[in-house]
Design a protein around this motif. Structure first.
Motif, PDB file in Angstrom:
ATOM      1  N   LEU A   1     -11.080  26.855 -16.865  1.00 49.69           N
ATOM      2  CA  LEU A   1     -12.514  26.892 -17.166  1.00 49.69           C
ATOM      3  C   LEU A   1     -12.898  25.820 -18.179  1.00 49.69           C
ATOM      4  O   LEU A   1     -13.972  25.204 -18.069  1.00 49.69           O
ATOM      5  CB  LEU A   1     -12.893  28.280 -17.682  1.00 49.69           C
ATOM      6  N   LEU A   2     -12.046  25.592 -19.181  1.00 57.39           N
ATOM      7  CA  LEU A   2     -12.348  24.554 -20.168  1.00 57.39           C
ATOM      8  C   LEU A   2     -12.342  23.179 -19.524  1.00 57.39           C
ATOM      9  O   LEU A   2     -13.224  22.340 -19.794  1.00 57.39           O
ATOM     10  CB  LEU A   2     -11.335  24.614 -21.316  1.00 57.39           C
ATOM     11  N   THR A   3     -11.369  22.916 -18.655  1.00 55.15           N
ATOM     12  CA  THR A   3     -11.309  21.628 -17.980  1.00 55.15           C
ATOM     13  C   THR A   3     -12.517  21.423 -17.067  1.00 55.15           C
ATOM     14  O   THR A   3     -13.140  20.350 -17.049  1.00 55.15           O
ATOM     15  CB  THR A   3     -10.010  21.525 -17.155  1.00 55.15           C
ATOM     16  N   VAL A   4     -12.874  22.470 -16.310  1.00 53.61           N
ATOM     17  CA  VAL A   4     -14.043  22.378 -15.441  1.00 53.61           C
ATOM     18  C   VAL A   4     -15.311  22.182 -16.261  1.00 53.61           C
ATOM     19  O   VAL A   4     -16.219  21.433 -15.864  1.00 53.61           O
ATOM     20  CB  VAL A   4     -14.132  23.632 -14.555  1.00 53.61           C
ATOM     21  N   ALA A   5     -15.396  22.845 -17.425  1.00 52.50           N
ATOM     22  CA  ALA A   5     -16.566  22.676 -18.280  1.00 52.50           C
ATOM     23  C   ALA A   5     -16.692  21.233 -18.769  1.00 52.50           C
ATOM     24  O   ALA A   5     -17.799  20.677 -18.807  1.00 52.50           O
ATOM     25  CB  ALA A   5     -16.488  23.638 -19.472  1.00 52.50           C
ATOM     26  N   LEU A   6     -15.573  20.611 -19.137  1.00 57.13           N
ATOM     27  CA  LEU A   6     -15.621  19.211 -19.577  1.00 57.13           C
ATOM     28  C   LEU A   6     -16.018  18.283 -18.425  1.00 57.13           C
ATOM     29  O   LEU A   6     -16.796  17.338 -18.613  1.00 57.13           O
ATOM     30  CB  LEU A   6     -14.266  18.804 -20.157  1.00 57.13           C
ATOM     31  N   ILE A   7     -15.487  18.559 -17.230  1.00 55.79           N
ATOM     32  CA  ILE A   7     -15.870  17.746 -16.071  1.00 55.79           C
ATOM     33  C   ILE A   7     -17.355  17.919 -15.768  1.00 55.79           C
ATOM     34  O   ILE A   7     -18.079  16.936 -15.522  1.00 55.79           O
ATOM     35  CB  ILE A   7     -15.011  18.132 -14.854  1.00 55.79           C
ATOM     36  N   ASN A   8     -17.824  19.161 -15.805  1.00 54.75           N
ATOM     37  CA  ASN A   8     -19.243  19.414 -15.539  1.00 54.75           C
ATOM     38  C   ASN A   8     -20.129  18.795 -16.610  1.00 54.75           C
ATOM     39  O   ASN A   8     -21.257  18.372 -16.323  1.00 54.75           O
ATOM     40  CB  ASN A   8     -19.499  20.916 -15.456  1.00 54.75           C
ATOM     41  N   LEU A   9     -19.633  18.749 -17.850  1.00 56.02           N
ATOM     42  CA  LEU A   9     -20.396  18.089 -18.911  1.00 56.02           C
ATOM     43  C   LEU A   9     -20.554  16.603 -18.617  1.00 56.02           C
ATOM     44  O   LEU A   9     -21.645  16.041 -18.799  1.00 56.02           O
ATOM     45  CB  LEU A   9     -19.695  18.297 -20.257  1.00 56.02           C
ATOM     46  N   GLY A  10     -19.485  15.978 -18.131  1.00 57.14           N
ATOM     47  CA  GLY A  10     -19.604  14.576 -17.737  1.00 57.14           C
ATOM     48  C   GLY A  10     -20.577  14.385 -16.585  1.00 57.14           C
ATOM     49  O   GLY A  10     -21.383  13.440 -16.574  1.00 57.14           O
ATOM     50  N   VAL A  11     -20.529  15.304 -15.612  1.00 60.75           N
ATOM     51  CA  VAL A  11     -21.492  15.242 -14.494  1.00 60.75           C
ATOM     52  C   VAL A  11     -22.912  15.405 -15.010  1.00 60.75           C
ATOM     53  O   VAL A  11     -23.838  14.690 -14.582  1.00 60.75           O
ATOM     54  CB  VAL A  11     -21.149  16.313 -13.445  1.00 60.75           C
ATOM     55  N   GLY A  12     -23.106  16.335 -15.956  1.00 62.69           N
ATOM     56  CA  GLY A  12     -24.438  16.541 -16.504  1.00 62.69           C
ATOM     57  C   GLY A  12     -24.965  15.324 -17.239  1.00 62.69           C
ATOM     58  O   GLY A  12     -26.150  14.981 -17.119  1.00 62.69           O
ATOM     59  N   VAL A  13     -24.094  14.661 -17.993  1.00 64.09           N
ATOM     60  CA  VAL A  13     -24.522  13.445 -18.703  1.00 64.09           C
ATOM     61  C   VAL A  13     -24.918  12.352 -17.715  1.00 64.09           C
ATOM     62  O   VAL A  13     -25.940  11.665 -17.891  1.00 64.09           O
ATOM     63  CB  VAL A  13     -23.396  12.978 -19.649  1.00 64.09           C
ATOM     64  N   ILE A  14     -24.125  12.181 -16.652  1.00 64.26           N
ATOM     65  CA  ILE A  14     -24.447  11.149 -15.657  1.00 64.26           C
ATOM     66  C   ILE A  14     -25.746  11.493 -14.932  1.00 64.26           C
ATOM     67  O   ILE A  14     -26.593  10.616 -14.684  1.00 64.26           O
ATOM     68  CB  ILE A  14     -23.283  11.001 -14.663  1.00 64.26           C
ATOM     69  N   VAL A  15     -25.926  12.774 -14.596  1.00 61.27           N
ATOM     70  CA  VAL A  15     -27.158  13.181 -13.906  1.00 61.27           C
ATOM     71  C   VAL A  15     -28.367  12.986 -14.819  1.00 61.27           C
ATOM     72  O   VAL A  15     -29.441  12.545 -14.365  1.00 61.27           O
ATOM     73  CB  VAL A  15     -27.045  14.648 -13.441  1.00 61.27           C
ATOM     74  N   ALA A  16     -28.221  13.294 -16.107  1.00 61.02           N
ATOM     75  CA  ALA A  16     -29.337  13.080 -17.037  1.00 61.02           C
ATOM     76  C   ALA A  16     -29.695  11.599 -17.123  1.00 61.02           C
ATOM     77  O   ALA A  16     -30.883  11.233 -17.112  1.00 61.02           O
ATOM     78  CB  ALA A  16     -28.975  13.628 -18.418  1.00 61.02           C
ATOM     79  N   GLY A  17     -28.680  10.733 -17.184  1.00 62.31           N
ATOM     80  CA  GLY A  17     -28.954   9.294 -17.184  1.00 62.31           C
ATOM     81  C   GLY A  17     -29.594   8.823 -15.888  1.00 62.31           C
ATOM     82  O   GLY A  17     -30.515   7.998 -15.895  1.00 62.31           O
TER      83      GLY A  17
END
Length: 379
Positions: free
Chosen positions: A224-240
């Motif tokens: 879950l922690l690894t998936v959360a970090l990956i999803n955080l990166g996806v969220g940053v890219i989507v926000a940009g």
């Protein structure tokens, strides 16, 4: 001197006992297998009817596993178990409230624009349908030939505000019960860990069970922690990307991508549907409106097929078929909460089976034992 005839007679008479033992073992395995199938089929009805009773402890168990590493770190620096548990829960609650504030405030402002966007999308689909009017004429002619006439049925249903008003008290009560259960689970877990650390017996059953539970915790929390970090990166890219495409509230879009990506397959589809609604409803043309959807589809393809498998590795990778079955199974039982809990529950079951032994169903049908020796207990 041994008598050969006596030994031969003993061996002959020993064969039926071996056959009886094998038949008895297979009968026991068949009974266990039938009980497992019956439990799998009956469990949804029991859990769905008693959702108020079963959903809070299951949710609390998943949250406990997620917050266990943080509680362990706080306990190692000398904090009491109750204080470490409380700080872990407050940290999680603070992160959730901050994330919801960043997501929901712009979302509520965008909800007012949804009717206008739906009108634009409907108009564009009407134009497309006008270009394909011959299909509608064909369907009407076919319905007339078959003697079916279109009927419009209007069902009265409570409004969204009424549904939220009715559901809010029970939801708040379930959240409070879940948080209390989580607090006591974390505190009890820390107390048991300290008691086992002070115990001089290192080979008893309690220590072995503690090792199995620690392995389950490490695997699920690590996943879950690894998936959360990956999803955080996806969220940053989507926000940009949302900022680059000129969409309003790019932080909201990044937060939605972060949250939806926790639900495999269905979450990205929901994200694409929202992007399509806003893109087609606000862009000057259809071609411009589908660009954000295509960009997110490309990002999800790269993340799901290359980034996530490379980071998680083979040990934490779960079968896509198992994920889809778990999502459909638990969403059928508990709806949206079940869909969100499906992957963590699947990870817990997978970790327990790896430590306690997986049922050898295919081998059992071919004459092998139903359960193979587990590799995790011997550690």
């Amino acid at each position: 001197m041994p008598d050969p005839e006596l030994e031969a007679g003993t061996a002959v008479h020993g064969l039926p006992d071996e056959w009886a033992g094998d038949a008895r073992a297979r009968l026991q395995s068949a009974i266990v297998l039938l009980l497992m199938v019956g439990l799998f089929l009956a469990l949804p009805f029991v859990l769905s009817i008693g959702a108020v009773v079963f959903l809070p402890p299951v949710t609390a168990l998943v949250i406990t596993i997620v917050l266990a590493p943080l509680a362990d770190r706080l306990s190692r620096i000398g904090l009491p178990g109750m204080l470490a548990s409380l700080l872990a829960i407050l940290t999680m609650a603070g992160v959730i409230v901050a994330a919801l504030g960043l997501i929901l405030q712009p979302a509520f402002a965008m909800v007012d624009q949804v009717p206008d966007m739906l009108a634009v999308v409907s108009r564009r689909f009407a134009e497309l349908r006008g270009n394909l009017a011959w299909i509608n004429d064909f369907n009407r002619q076919l319905a007339r030939l078959m003697g079916h006439s279109p009927r419009e049925v209007v069902l009265a249903s409570p409004s969204v505000i009424e549904q939220v008003a009715f559901a809010t008290p029970s939801v708040v009560l379930e959240i409070l019960v879940t948080l209390l259960m989580t607090f006591f689970m974390i505190e009890t877990r820390l107390r048991v860990q300290r008691r086992l650390a002070q115990s001089s017996h290192s080979a008893n059953a309690s220590v072995r069970i503690a090792r199995v539970m620690r392995d389950v915790q490490d695997r699920v929390a690590g996943y879950l922690l690894t998936v959360a970090l990956i999803n955080l990166g996806v969220g940053v890219i989507v926000a940009g990307g949302a900022w680059a495409f000129g969409l309003s509230a790019p932080i909201m879009w990044g937060g939605l991508a972060f949250v939806f990506n926790f639900l495999p397959y269905l979450g990205p589809l929901a994200m694409m549907a929202l992007l399509a609604l806003v893109g087609l409803g606000t862009a000057s043309s259809v071609a411009v409106g589908v660009v954000p959807v295509l960009a997110f589809l490309a990002l999800h393809a790269v993340e799901a097929n290359f980034v996530t498998p490379a980071i998680l590795g083979a040990r934490l990778t779960v079968s896509p078929v198992s994920i889809l079955v778990a999502i459909s199974y638990f969403s059928w039982i508990w709806g949206v909460p079940g869909a969100l809990l499906s992957v963590p529950i699947l990870m817990i079951i997978e970790a327990l089976l790896d430590n306690l032994g997986r049922p050898n169903v295919i081998g059992f049908l071919l004459g092998e034992p139903l359960f193979r020796p587990a590799s995790g207990i011997s550690r």
